[in-house]
Motif scaffolding. Structure first.
Motif, PDB file in Angstrom:
ATOM      1  N   ARG A 191       2.652   8.633  -8.554  1.00 24.53           N
ATOM      2  CA  ARG A 191       1.947   8.976  -7.553  1.00 24.53           C
ATOM      3  C   ARG A 191       2.222   7.298  -6.770  1.00 24.53           C
ATOM      4  O   ARG A 191       2.754   6.250  -7.462  1.00 24.53           O
TER       5      ARG A 191
ATOM      6  N   SER B 216       0.528   7.334   0.477  1.00 26.58           N
ATOM      7  CA  SER B 216       0.617   8.033  -0.416  1.00 26.58           C
ATOM      8  C   SER B 216       1.260   9.125  -0.906  1.00 26.58           C
ATOM      9  O   SER B 216       1.179  10.774  -0.246  1.00 26.58           O
TER      10      SER B 216
ATOM     11  N   THR C 137       1.929  12.113  -4.201  1.00 25.94           N
ATOM     12  CA  THR C 137       1.340  12.611  -5.383  1.00 25.94           C
ATOM     13  C   THR C 137       1.983  14.013  -5.154  1.00 25.94           C
ATOM     14  O   THR C 137       0.498  14.963  -4.079  1.00 25.94           O
TER      15      THR C 137
END
Length: 619
Positions: free
Chosen positions: A133, A208, A210
């Motif tokens: 991540r 973020s 991921t």
């Protein structure tokens, strides 16, 4: 203070260290002391470091002891020593004394919830190796910049646009909406940029990625939830106490620290408070010979009052021209703020003595210090008058106050209130803006309205109070989009870190609890509450001063020693070759300004800055 950069390569590819090194190399002005790199599969993190704290063991990237979390950071977490103590008590082991390592261990403990604990100015990138991540975050008020782009399967980020452009997949394609925003505001407000496909992470937001999925969200906002308490003396006491803490925190450094002093209330308050903790601290001011914009006498008064080691810089037209010749390179995104030139030169001079300087940035936005804030009330009420009366007042005002922006004030009344006020604080009004653009640019824009950004931002404001919403707008636009960008670029171009005590998180949250009518008064009562809180620290002559902006005498300079530079850059052939402006309209502005018929320095500066940027970056 640093410059950070990095990327995630497309799935199936390995990160190329040479590409990362190329990106970081463009940021060495921000971090001249050291560079560092981390490569992990598709992931690349890089940093150019300016050493402020922990000079020996604080180089980046920094990882936790098991290598599970790696961080690069630009900025400072001011209360990192408290956080470090708490983390050590919970079993974390540190190998440095840096705030960046605190970020790494805090992430290991709490993930993105750790942002709630950070008090500072920062743009950070965290790589969580186990979760694969990548996490980015920017400070609450927007002191430190962060750009990003998603192109052809690549995700790239950097402290400045120039680092993204050094990567071969990022195109140099002008966003016409960004062009319209630039002329409407004097800058391109986040999350937008001047280039298509490139965004800015807004203040108090995190991003973020991921498993290829990107999420951008806000983690904090200016509260603006006023309490009913209206005891000004009680508020003043709390403000003074919080301000003292904010200044003391920002004096912590392993390198020399000073203060920028203009002779205004905010910078003098910072210097006066800093001198209590560091007697004889160095102060710096800038001015111009024979100009009404020269504030050195007031800055000298402030320095004498605070008993500082004072340094003065006098900027000449020749000095300014030397900066203008490099302006396109210095500004990797156009910014129409004339004060960039003296601020850059002041930072350059101060860097010979200090590595960190405290400023008064944010005081006006928090405490209602701009005359345009007081004008907002008058705009709302004047707008209710019939058009004929407004026109009559405009003609009368132009005769009585020929140099005052009364006509601009009345012309703006046809616009929505928040837009009308924006045209007073910066940018060009819709009609002159449209006249400047070429037909091709106007066709590309169509009916696009750059002021829609204001509505978008105000939709998040947690109050319906008119005055509070105005203060919120000034913080989100003028402060974050112009003033802080100006300070960051001018200082970091010289490897100098600026710190703004007024933007301390605790102080901002305190002031947001104060009823707006106590913060914003009429033209005669600007910043009354701040004066009540720290006024005894100021010389009477400064406490009683009217607001004076950080002015620069480019108007007369463009008619005199800089006329040749102006006419060369804005020559009809050059404007025609660029293709974004109407050569006839630009020529008219130049002729009228040079003859003294009209003062067009504002519009000319906006076009000049853009053209210098275009020549450097759009090729």
């Amino acid at each position: 203070m640093c410059g950070i950069a990095g990327f995630l390569a497309p799935p199936g590819e390995q990160a190329d260290r040479a590409l990362l090194e190329r990106m970081v190399a463009t940021l060495r002005h921000r971090g001249p002391d050291a560079v560092g790199y981390t490569i992990d599969g598709r992931l690349a993190l890089g940093v150019a470091r300016l050493r402020i704290n922990d000079l020996e063991t604080g180089d980046q990237p920094i990882a936790t002891e098991n290598g599970g979390v790696t961080v690069v950071s630009n900025g400072e977490i001011y209360d990192f020593e408290r956080l470090r103590t708490e983390l050590v008590a919970r079993g974390h082991r540190f190998r440095s004394r840096s705030d960046t390592e605190v970020v790494a261990h805090a992430w290991e403990d709490e993930g993105e919830r750790c942002l709630a604990s950070f008090d500072g100015m920062f743009a950070v990138a965290v790589w969580d190796r186990q979760a694969r991540r990548l996490f980015l975050a920017r400070d609450r008020m927007g002191e430190k910049p962060l750009y990003y782009a998603t192109v052809q399967g690549w995700f790239l980020f950097a402290s400045e646009l120039r680092a993204l452009l050094s990567h071969p997949v990022v195109p140099r394609t002008l966003d016409f909406a960004g062009l319209a925003r630039y002329f409407a505001y004097d800058y391109v407000p986040d999350p937008h940029s001047i280039l298509a496909g490139v965004s800015k992470l807004p203040p108090a937001h995190c991003l973020s990625i991921t498993n290829g999925a990107m999420d951008v969200r806000r983690y904090w906002d200016i509260p603006f939830r006023p309490e009913p308490e209206t005891d000004e003396r009680a508020w003043a006491t709390e403000i003074a106490r919080s301000f003292d803490r904010a200044v003391e925190l920002r004096l912590a450094a392993d390198v020399p620290v000073g203060c920028f002093v203009s002779g205004g209330i905010d910078s003098t308050a910072v210097a006066a408070t800093a001198s209590r903790y560091h007697p004889g601290i160095a102060t710096f001011s800038v001015g111009y010979l024979g100009s009404p914009h020269d504030e050195r006498a007031y800055a000298r008064l402030a320095a004498d009052h605070c008993q500082t080691r004072h340094h003065e810089l006098v900027v000449s037209p020749k000095d300014a021209e030397a900066v203008l010749e490099r302006l396109g390179r210095l500004l990797d995104e156009p910014l129409a703020d004339m004060s960039f030139v003296p601020l850059y030169l002041l930072a350059q001079a101060a860097r010979n003595t200090v590595t960190v300087a405290l400023t008064g940035d944010g005081g006006d936005e928090l405490f209602g210090g701009y005359p345009t804030m007081a004008a907002e009330w008058w705009q709302r009420h004047f707008a209710r008058l019939p058009y004929g009366i407004r026109a009559l007042l405009g003609r009368a005002g132009a005769r009585v106050w020929p140099e005052a922006p009364f006509g601009q004030f009345l012309e703006a009344l046809t616009l929505p209130p928040h837009v009308a006020n924006q045209t007073l604080i910066g940018g060009l009004a819709p009609r002159p803006r449209a006249a400047l653009l070429s037909r091709e640019a106007r066709d590309a824009l169509g009916a696009f309205d750059p002021y829609g950004d204001i509505d978008d931002v105000l939709a998040s404001c947690p109050t319906s109070d008119v005055t509070a919403r105005m203060l919120y707008r000034y913080c989100k636009f003028y402060l974050a989009g112009q003033n802080l960008v100006n300070s960051d670029r001018a200082s970091m171009a010289n490897g100098l870190e600026l710190r703004a005590p007024f933007l301390d998180r605790t102080l901002v949250e305190l002031v947001s609890r104060i009823p707006p009518h106590l913060r914003v008064g009429g033209f005669r009562h600007l910043k009354r509450l701040l004066k009540n809180a720290i006024g005894e620290r100021l010389p009477p002559a400064i406490r009683g001063r009217r607001k004076q902006g950080f002015g620069v005498p480019f108007g007369p300079w463009f008619r005199g020693p800089l006329a040749g530079f102006l006419t060369d850059v804005l020559a009809p052939a050059a404007i025609r070759a660029g293709g974004f402006f109407d050569p006839a309209e630009v020529g008219r502005l130049v002729r009228e300004h040079l003859s003294g018929e009209r003062d067009h320095r504002k519009a000319l500066w906006s076009v000049l800055t853009f053209e210098l940027w275009r020549r450097e970056h759009l090729h």
